[in-house]
Each structure stands twice: as C-alpha cells, then as structure tokens.
Write an enzyme that holds these catalytic residues in place. Structure first.
Site, PDB file in Angstrom:
ATOM      1  N   ASN A   1     -20.777  35.898   4.846  1.00  0.00           N
ATOM      2  CA  ASN A   1     -21.681  35.836   3.481  1.00  0.00           C
ATOM      3  C   ASN A   1     -22.768  36.910   4.102  1.00  0.00           C
ATOM      4  OD1 ASN A   1     -19.706  35.097   1.856  1.00  0.00           O
ATOM      5  ND2 ASN A   1     -21.112  33.569   1.034  1.00  0.00           N
TER       6      ASN A   1
ATOM      7  N   ASP B   1     -17.773  30.495   1.275  1.00  0.00           N
ATOM      8  CA  ASP B   1     -16.534  29.171   0.449  1.00  0.00           C
ATOM      9  C   ASP B   1     -15.040  29.259   0.684  1.00  0.00           C
ATOM     10  OD1 ASP B   1     -18.129  28.925  -1.861  1.00  0.00           O
ATOM     11  OD2 ASP B   1     -17.875  30.721  -2.522  1.00  0.00           O
TER      12      ASP B   1
ATOM     13  N   ASP C   1     -17.729  21.961  -0.612  1.00  0.00           N
ATOM     14  CA  ASP C   1     -19.458  22.098  -1.080  1.00  0.00           C
ATOM     15  C   ASP C   1     -20.639  21.287  -0.594  1.00  0.00           C
ATOM     16  OD1 ASP C   1     -21.840  22.614  -2.437  1.00  0.00           O
ATOM     17  OD2 ASP C   1     -20.544  23.194  -4.412  1.00  0.00           O
TER      18      ASP C   1
ATOM     19  N   PHE D   1     -29.800  27.173  -4.372  1.00  0.00           N
ATOM     20  CA  PHE D   1     -29.520  28.521  -5.009  1.00  0.00           C
ATOM     21  C   PHE D   1     -28.238  29.213  -5.584  1.00  0.00           C
ATOM     22  CE2 PHE D   1     -33.725  30.972  -3.831  1.00  0.00           C
ATOM     23  CZ  PHE D   1     -33.834  30.134  -3.128  1.00  0.00           C
TER      24      PHE D   1
ATOM     25  N   LYS E   1     -22.749  20.978 -10.291  1.00  0.00           N
ATOM     26  CA  LYS E   1     -23.311  20.312  -8.609  1.00  0.00           C
ATOM     27  C   LYS E   1     -24.199  18.905  -8.724  1.00  0.00           C
ATOM     28  CE  LYS E   1     -23.042  24.885  -6.384  1.00  0.00           C
ATOM     29  NZ  LYS E   1     -22.071  25.041  -5.143  1.00  0.00           N
TER      30      LYS E   1
HETATM   31  O1  PMT Z   1     -30.804  35.422   3.583  1.00  0.00           O
HETATM   32  P1  PMT Z   1     -31.237  36.113   2.323  1.00  0.00           P
HETATM   33  O2  PMT Z   1     -31.170  38.295   2.773  1.00  0.00           O
HETATM   34  O3  PMT Z   1     -33.276  36.432   2.665  1.00  0.00           O
HETATM   35  O4  PMT Z   1     -31.013  36.485   0.841  1.00  0.00           O
HETATM   36  C1  PMT Z   1     -31.181  35.204  -0.007  1.00  0.00           C
HETATM   37  C2  PMT Z   1     -30.563  34.686  -0.309  1.00  0.00           C
HETATM   38  C3  PMT Z   1     -29.708  35.421  -1.703  1.00  0.00           C
HETATM   39  C4  PMT Z   1     -28.937  34.144   0.463  1.00  0.00           C
HETATM   40  C5  PMT Z   1     -30.696  33.359  -1.443  1.00  0.00           C
HETATM   41  O5  PMT Z   1     -31.378  33.715  -2.071  1.00  0.00           O
HETATM   42  C6  PMT Z   1     -29.171  32.844  -2.283  1.00  0.00           C
HETATM   43  O6  PMT Z   1     -28.888  33.067  -3.399  1.00  0.00           O
HETATM   44  N1  PMT Z   1     -28.612  31.513  -1.957  1.00  0.00           N
HETATM   45  C7  PMT Z   1     -27.709  31.167  -1.790  1.00  0.00           C
HETATM   46  C8  PMT Z   1     -26.189  31.826  -1.698  1.00  0.00           C
HETATM   47  C9  PMT Z   1     -25.169  31.006  -2.182  1.00  0.00           C
HETATM   48  O7  PMT Z   1     -23.907  31.073  -1.567  1.00  0.00           O
HETATM   49  O8  PMT Z   1     -24.566  30.786  -3.765  1.00  0.00           O
HETATM   50  P2  PMT Z   1     -23.983  30.836  -4.564  1.00  0.00           P
HETATM   51  O9  PMT Z   1     -23.945  31.023  -5.670  1.00  0.00           O
HETATM   52  O10 PMT Z   1     -22.580  30.621  -4.135  1.00  0.00           O
HETATM   53  O11 PMT Z   1     -23.767  28.866  -3.910  1.00  0.00           O
HETATM   54  C10 PMT Z   1     -24.753  27.803  -4.652  1.00  0.00           C
HETATM   55  C11 PMT Z   1     -25.506  27.257  -4.326  1.00  0.00           C
HETATM   56  O12 PMT Z   1     -24.447  26.118  -3.601  1.00  0.00           O
HETATM   57  C12 PMT Z   1     -25.875  27.414  -2.997  1.00  0.00           C
HETATM   58  O13 PMT Z   1     -27.436  26.695  -2.765  1.00  0.00           O
HETATM   59  C13 PMT Z   1     -25.318  27.244  -2.247  1.00  0.00           C
HETATM   60  O14 PMT Z   1     -26.527  27.201  -0.433  1.00  0.00           O
HETATM   61  C14 PMT Z   1     -24.929  25.741  -2.043  1.00  0.00           C
HETATM   62  N2  PMT Z   1     -23.462  25.848  -1.555  1.00  0.00           N
HETATM   63  C15 PMT Z   1     -22.439  26.810  -1.478  1.00  0.00           C
HETATM   64  C16 PMT Z   1     -20.717  27.129  -0.564  1.00  0.00           C
HETATM   65  C17 PMT Z   1     -21.039  26.255   0.146  1.00  0.00           C
HETATM   66  N3  PMT Z   1     -20.067  25.764  -0.232  1.00  0.00           N
HETATM   67  N4  PMT Z   1     -21.915  25.279  -0.191  1.00  0.00           N
HETATM   68  C18 PMT Z   1     -22.775  24.708  -0.627  1.00  0.00           C
HETATM   69  O15 PMT Z   1     -24.193  23.899  -0.025  1.00  0.00           O
END
Ligand code: PMT
Length: 413
Positions: free
Chosen positions: A210, A279, A306, A323, A341
């Site tokens: 990613n 993912d 997750d 996030f 979540k």
């Molecule tokens: O690293 P930078 O270049 O500074 O950029 C920052 C960022 C854009 C990466 C950061 O601000 C951000 O948004 N991080 C979360 C990215 C993400 O995977 O978002 P998501 O909407 O797909 O996931 C939702 C949440 O679940 C996130 O907190 C993620 O860490 C968590 N997750 C997701 C998938 C997974 N398998 N395990 C997780 O823990």
C-alpha cells in the site's frame, strides 16, 4: 535522536549585542537536528550580518516583509504556518512592546501574529529597561497569552551595568525550547502505534503493498512521546529515523505486524493503528523468482487479519484509535469503520494524488461515538500533536466513566 530533531524553528533575531550569542544558538539547534529559519530585524543586522546566520543555518535569512524574491520562494504566511515554534532571541524591549500590542509592522512581528506555533521570547536589554513598568506590563500581557518567557539572566551587561536583563546562554535557550514540545497529557501511559505500509511477498523479489511513507505514524510516535507516553512503534518498511525516546519494532508483512502488536498488547493502554496494512496476501508466495513468460498471471490472494479489529475485540482491549484512508464519502465511510471495528476513535483522511500519503501535510476529520472534530491542513507533526491532545481528552473521559461505573458496581454488588 533529539526531541528537536526535524522541528522547524523560526529564530527571530532583534537588535541587541546578544545577537552574537544567537549565532551559537543556531549551531546548537542544527546539531539537535532542527531546521532553523532565521528572521532578522534591520536593527539586528547592525550587530551580526545575515550572511553569518545564513552560513550557520544553511538557509537564506529573511529580513523584509516586502521582498519579492523571498516571498516567491515561501510567502510570509506560508513561513508562519511552516514553523513548529518561534523563538525571538534576543528580544529587545521594543520588539517585546510590539508583540504585546499585536503590531505587525515588519516581517518578524507579522510572523508572530500570523502563526499558531508556540511563541517564546528571550529578553535582552539594559536592567533599567527590563524593570521599567512599561516593560513589566507588556510582559504580563504576553504571559496571559501563553507566550513563554526565557530568562533573562542576571550579571554584567554590555552597557557596563550589572543586573537583570542578560539574554540566557544558547545552551539554556536550546533546553527551554526543547521543553516547549513536552507536556504531560499522556504521562505514564503505554502507547503502541502501527505505521507505514506492509509488504506481502509474491516471490523472493516482488511484493504487493500500500502507499504509505510512515510519516503520519512516526509523527504520532513523536507527539505521544512528547506528551509523556511510553511509546512502541511497530513499523512496516519505511525510510525514516526513529523519533527520540521511541522503541521501534520493524516488520514487513501484515502477519508479522499482527504478531508484534499482540506480543505488546497486554502492556498497552492506547493502541493507534496508522499503518496502511495490505488487506490481502498471497496464499502461497513463490519460493523462487517467477518467470515472466506468460502473458497473464493469476495471483491467488487471501484476506489478511484486521489488526485493529482484533485488538478492539480483545476482552481487555486498550483504548483504540484507528485511521480511515478514503477516496470518497469520507465521513460516511469513517463512521462505518468506527462502528464495524468497535473502536473508540477514528481519524479520517482523504487520500489520492499528493493527498494523505506522499506529502508532509495532511488534514483529518476525527470521529468518536458522541462527537467529531476537524483538524485542518497542517504539517503531519502539527496534526499529530493536535490529534494526541484530542485522544488524551477522550481517553481521559472514558477512563473516568469506567472508573465511575466500577464504583457504582462496588457499592451495589
Ligand atoms: O504514511 P503516510 O505517507 O504519512 O500516510 C498516512 C496514511 C494516509 C497512510 C494514514 O494517515 C492512514 O490513513 N493510515 C490508515 C490507512 C488504511 O489502511 O486505512 P483503511 O481505511 O484501509 O483501514 C482502516 C483502519 O484499519 C486503519 O487504522 C488500519 O491501520 C487498520 N487496518 C486495516 C487493515 C488491516 N488488515 N489491519 C488493520 O489494522
């Protein structure tokens, strides 16, 4: 790494003999890893040349409000936004009075007025000027506005007199500046943060991943440490230095990240999931390099765990901040993730070309069950500080609610 590392400091120099000490201060701040932009008044340039400061800071010195060339490179409002802190050293009685009255008749005073960064002044003046009631009341005014006053010290003065009014030594100023960045909102709390991307192997030389530089997560680790927390940072592959005082664990894949998180979770009070976790991963990565003979290649992918949802589902779950990286329907999608979540808070960012990732700036919409707050475009470090403050408030009110419920249960067994 030092707390001042990567901090953006405007060192504003006014007219006074102590200006020569500010040259040494620039060297110290730079040695700590800070980026220093020197701004001088015309009077300051009578004591030390801008060239001296330029050589020491590695940046052209800014002196004029209406300098077309300098403004074209970075406008004064942009410069005011750029700063993580502004230190006026030495601060003459005249500039102290102008700051107290909110004047903006030169670059230095305009920057101080146009910035939301913490402002500190290191007064340096003759002892009678310092004790003059006009200066005292200006000082009182500045203190009511949370301007930090560094010194002055006592001793021999350049004018031949002895008394209070000497600018503090560069070493003391650097220490006090460092203290500006520290607070105690998370004192004693154990915080685990995930950052950066995860990489899922296709074969020994290729992977899927990613977009994430890790900057947001690393900024959060720095901000949480400055708030007094004991921070463990679990990071995917990134090119960043570990913030001062942070314990770092490097991982590559989502499975490794989950394992590292779970190994730490029983000693975690607050979990922040900033990592861009892949993912999906390959069900069976190839053990040798895939040949590129075929016109098409099918990759069999399976879902990764997750990590955030697993942490939030633990019986003794820590306080959780996730996030949400979204390309559309930011609010709706973030709130859906908050509920799905089962987490305490979520910080949503719009991502895309030069947005969210691949940039030093960001903007966040933060949601929790009973509220929300917007954090407008700012450097990731400034955003991280603001987000940590919001989190500390929510964490505090949740802890109080839990404590109250426990007390009621104790009274009615
Ligand atoms: O690293 P930078 O270049 O500074 O950029 C920052 C960022 C854009 C990466 C950061 O601000 C951000 O948004 N991080 C979360 C990215 C993400 O995977 O978002 P998501 O909407 O797909 O996931 C939702 C949440 O679940 C996130 O907190 C993620 O860490 C968590 N997750 C997701 C998938 C997974 N398998 N395990 C997780 O823990």
């Amino acid at each position: 790494m030092d707390i001042l590392a990567n901090k953006r400091i405007i060192l504003a120099v006014t007219g006074g003999i102590a200006a020569y000490k500010s040259a040494e201060l620039v060297r110290r701040l730079r040695r700590c890893g800070a980026e220093v932009q020197v701004v001088m008044t015309q009077a300051a340039a009578e004591f030390v040349t801008p060239l001296t400061f330029q050589a020491l800071s590695g940046r052209p010195v800014r002196t004029e409000l209406f300098d077309t060339d300098a403004e074209a490179a970075m406008g004064h409002i942009e410069l005011a936004r750029w700063a993580d802190a502004i230190l006026v050293a030495p601060c003459s009685a005249n500039t102290l009075a102008k700051l107290a009255q909110g004047l903006a008749d030169d670059l230095l005073t305009t920057l101080c007025l146009a910035s939301d960064a913490p402002l500190a002044i290191a007064p340096a003046m003759n002892r009678l000027m310092w004790s003059n009631p006009a200066t005292r009341s200006n000082l009182d005014l500045l203190q009511t506005r949370d301007v930090q006053i560094f010194g002055p010290g006592d001793g021999d003065q350049a004018c031949g007199e002895t008394g209070e009014g000497r600018m503090l030594e560069p070493e003391e100023l650097a220490d006090k500046l460092e203290a500006i960045f520290k607070h105690h909102t998370l004192a004693g709390q154990r915080v685990t943060i995930t950052a950066g991307p995860t990489c899922e192997a296709i074969d020994p030389v290729r992977f899927i991943s990613n977009r994430s530089s890790g900057k947001m997560g690393f900024a959060l680790a720095a901000a949480a440490t400055e708030a007094g927390a004991d921070v463990t940072l679990i990071s995917g592959p990134v090119q960043l230095e570990t913030p001062a005082g942070v314990r770092r664990i490097d991982v590559i894949s989502a499975t490794e990240m989950l394992k590292a998180v779970m190994a730490n979770i029983t000693t975690t009070d607050i979990f922040i999931a900033c990592a861009a976790v892949a993912d999906y991963r390959l069900q069976t990565p190839a053990t040798s390099k895939l040949k590129k003979n075929a016109e098409e290649l099918q990759l069999g992918l399976i879902k990764n765990p997750d990590i955030l949802a697993e942490v939030a589902a633990l019986p003794e779950a820590p306080f959780t901040l996730g996030f949400a990286a979204e390309t559309e329907d930011l609010k709706k999608n973030a709130q859906a993730k908050l509920r799905a979540k089962g987490i305490d808070m979520i910080a949503a960012n719009q991502v895309g070309h030069k947005q969210g990732f691949d940039t030093d700036h960001n903007a966040l919409e933060v949601f929790w069950q009973s509220g929300q707050h917007s954090l407008p475009q700012a450097s990731k470090y400034k955003l991280a500080r603001a987000l940590i403050k919001l989190l500390a408030d929510q964490y505090d009110s949740k802890s109080k609610t839990v404590h109250k419920t426990e007390n009621i249960n104790d009274q009615n067994p």
